[in-house]
Motif scaffolding. Sequence first.
Motif, PDB file in Angstrom:
ATOM      1  N   VAL A 132      41.582  48.275  47.472  1.00  0.00           N
ATOM      2  CA  VAL A 132      41.371  49.677  46.931  1.00  0.00           C
ATOM      3  C   VAL A 132      41.450  49.653  45.368  1.00  0.00           C
ATOM      4  O   VAL A 132      41.685  48.583  44.873  1.00  0.00           O
ATOM      5  N   GLY A 133      41.306  50.845  44.824  1.00  0.00           N
ATOM      6  CA  GLY A 133      41.230  50.845  43.551  1.00  0.00           C
ATOM      7  C   GLY A 133      39.968  50.568  42.738  1.00  0.00           C
ATOM      8  O   GLY A 133      38.818  50.114  43.269  1.00  0.00           O
ATOM      9  N   GLU A 134      40.315  49.850  41.455  1.00  0.00           N
ATOM     10  CA  GLU A 134      39.388  49.303  40.532  1.00  0.00           C
ATOM     11  C   GLU A 134      38.536  48.199  41.174  1.00  0.00           C
ATOM     12  O   GLU A 134      37.390  47.794  41.136  1.00  0.00           O
ATOM     13  N   PRO A 167      35.726  36.349  42.331  1.00  0.00           N
ATOM     14  CA  PRO A 167      36.155  36.935  41.184  1.00  0.00           C
ATOM     15  C   PRO A 167      35.410  38.372  41.084  1.00  0.00           C
ATOM     16  O   PRO A 167      34.270  38.517  41.735  1.00  0.00           O
ATOM     17  N   ALA A 168      35.837  39.260  40.411  1.00  0.00           N
ATOM     18  CA  ALA A 168      34.978  40.408  39.824  1.00  0.00           C
ATOM     19  C   ALA A 168      35.467  40.608  38.389  1.00  0.00           C
ATOM     20  O   ALA A 168      36.582  40.411  38.005  1.00  0.00           O
ATOM     21  N   LEU A 169      34.353  40.908  37.548  1.00  0.00           N
ATOM     22  CA  LEU A 169      34.938  40.980  36.143  1.00  0.00           C
ATOM     23  C   LEU A 169      34.601  42.295  35.790  1.00  0.00           C
ATOM     24  O   LEU A 169      33.526  43.097  35.903  1.00  0.00           O
ATOM     25  N   ILE A 170      35.366  42.907  34.917  1.00  0.00           N
ATOM     26  CA  ILE A 170      35.169  44.196  34.330  1.00  0.00           C
ATOM     27  C   ILE A 170      35.411  44.099  32.739  1.00  0.00           C
ATOM     28  O   ILE A 170      36.007  43.432  32.101  1.00  0.00           O
ATOM     29  N   SER A 176      34.195  45.209  43.287  1.00  0.00           N
ATOM     30  CA  SER A 176      33.819  44.163  44.299  1.00  0.00           C
ATOM     31  C   SER A 176      33.703  44.816  45.484  1.00  0.00           C
ATOM     32  O   SER A 176      34.865  44.838  46.431  1.00  0.00           O
ATOM     33  N   PRO A 177      32.696  45.445  45.902  1.00  0.00           N
ATOM     34  CA  PRO A 177      32.527  46.204  47.217  1.00  0.00           C
ATOM     35  C   PRO A 177      32.546  45.208  48.612  1.00  0.00           C
ATOM     36  O   PRO A 177      32.788  45.692  49.568  1.00  0.00           O
ATOM     37  N   THR A 201      38.704  41.694  31.846  1.00  0.00           N
ATOM     38  CA  THR A 201      39.582  41.836  33.153  1.00  0.00           C
ATOM     39  C   THR A 201      38.920  40.673  34.347  1.00  0.00           C
ATOM     40  O   THR A 201      37.804  40.967  34.442  1.00  0.00           O
ATOM     41  N   VAL A 202      39.404  39.811  34.634  1.00  0.00           N
ATOM     42  CA  VAL A 202      38.895  39.081  35.704  1.00  0.00           C
ATOM     43  C   VAL A 202      39.882  39.285  36.829  1.00  0.00           C
ATOM     44  O   VAL A 202      40.838  38.879  36.813  1.00  0.00           O
ATOM     45  N   TYR A 203      39.348  39.895  38.115  1.00  0.00           N
ATOM     46  CA  TYR A 203      40.156  39.950  39.237  1.00  0.00           C
ATOM     47  C   TYR A 203      39.919  38.524  40.061  1.00  0.00           C
ATOM     48  O   TYR A 203      38.790  38.082  40.148  1.00  0.00           O
ATOM     49  N   ASP A 204      41.122  38.003  40.255  1.00  0.00           N
ATOM     50  CA  ASP A 204      41.108  36.772  40.765  1.00  0.00           C
ATOM     51  C   ASP A 204      42.177  36.362  41.683  1.00  0.00           C
ATOM     52  O   ASP A 204      43.121  36.885  41.737  1.00  0.00           O
ATOM     53  N   HIS A 205      41.955  35.203  42.379  1.00  0.00           N
ATOM     54  CA  HIS A 205      43.001  34.548  42.819  1.00  0.00           C
ATOM     55  C   HIS A 205      43.305  33.063  42.124  1.00  0.00           C
ATOM     56  O   HIS A 205      42.140  32.241  42.280  1.00  0.00           O
TER      57      HIS A 205
END
Length: 272
Positions: free
Chosen positions: A41-43, A54-57, A48-49, A3-7
């Motif tokens: 919030v959440g994962e 991006p943040a990668l899981i 990504s504090p 998973t890549v948290y991304d815009h």
Amino acid sequence: MVTVYDHPLSPYGQKVKIALLEKGVDFQAVMPDAIGSGRTVGEFADASPRGEVPALIDGDVAVFDSTIILEYIEDRWPEPSLLPADPAQRARLRMLEDVMDTHFEAITWGMSEIKNFHRATGELAETMLANAAEQTRGWFAWLEHELGDADWFSGENFGWGDLSVVPYVNGAVGFDLAPDESSRLGRWLERANQRDSVQTCAKAAAAVAFDSPAVSLEEVHQALEAGLFKREYRDHRLEWMIKSGGLSVVEQGLAKNNIRFIEPFAVETEEK
């Protein structure tokens, strides 16, 4: 699946997705809830504090910061390699990435603050945009020098250097600042934009910006004025804003509480 948290509009996120696509790694791109509010919030918040994309899981592994994510990707999926074998060339490409992540990104980000979020108007806006245009042309000249006569910044093949440059140059093109099409940099940009990985990211960005935006820029501007949407002003962005004439922009943002800086990382403690 990764998973890549991304815009989709984030050049930092784009370079990570390009790397994964070039390596053939399956992933899902997820836009975090409440992004830009300063209240993650959440994962995503755990991964990504800093509250940044991006943040990668990857299973139990969570990585933030686009450069560190690229390094993780290269270590985790070494083939095909995005970095050359020569240590000096690897260092050169990492320096190139750092320049784009800091000095160049700050310019396109600043132009967005003015044009999209109306941080400055009138003569101040004109002055700051003129400064941005002059700075961009200077970086184009530097990039052309770094490219030299090669087809790719990374050498014979598209790689780390190219994916670190193309999202940012395309960002400048979006503000009508493009390298001369006949220049070496202009011809490189045309080649880079023909790659499937780059086109995939460009289509995702266009879908958010033009095709079906969930929230209009006017709505975002209203949220900004109300202090509900906060733009991050740390490091290179703050430097650019001040050196380019926007000290009053920073002061107004602080007064309206619609700019933010990184808070201490939250640590959960067990109640006793």
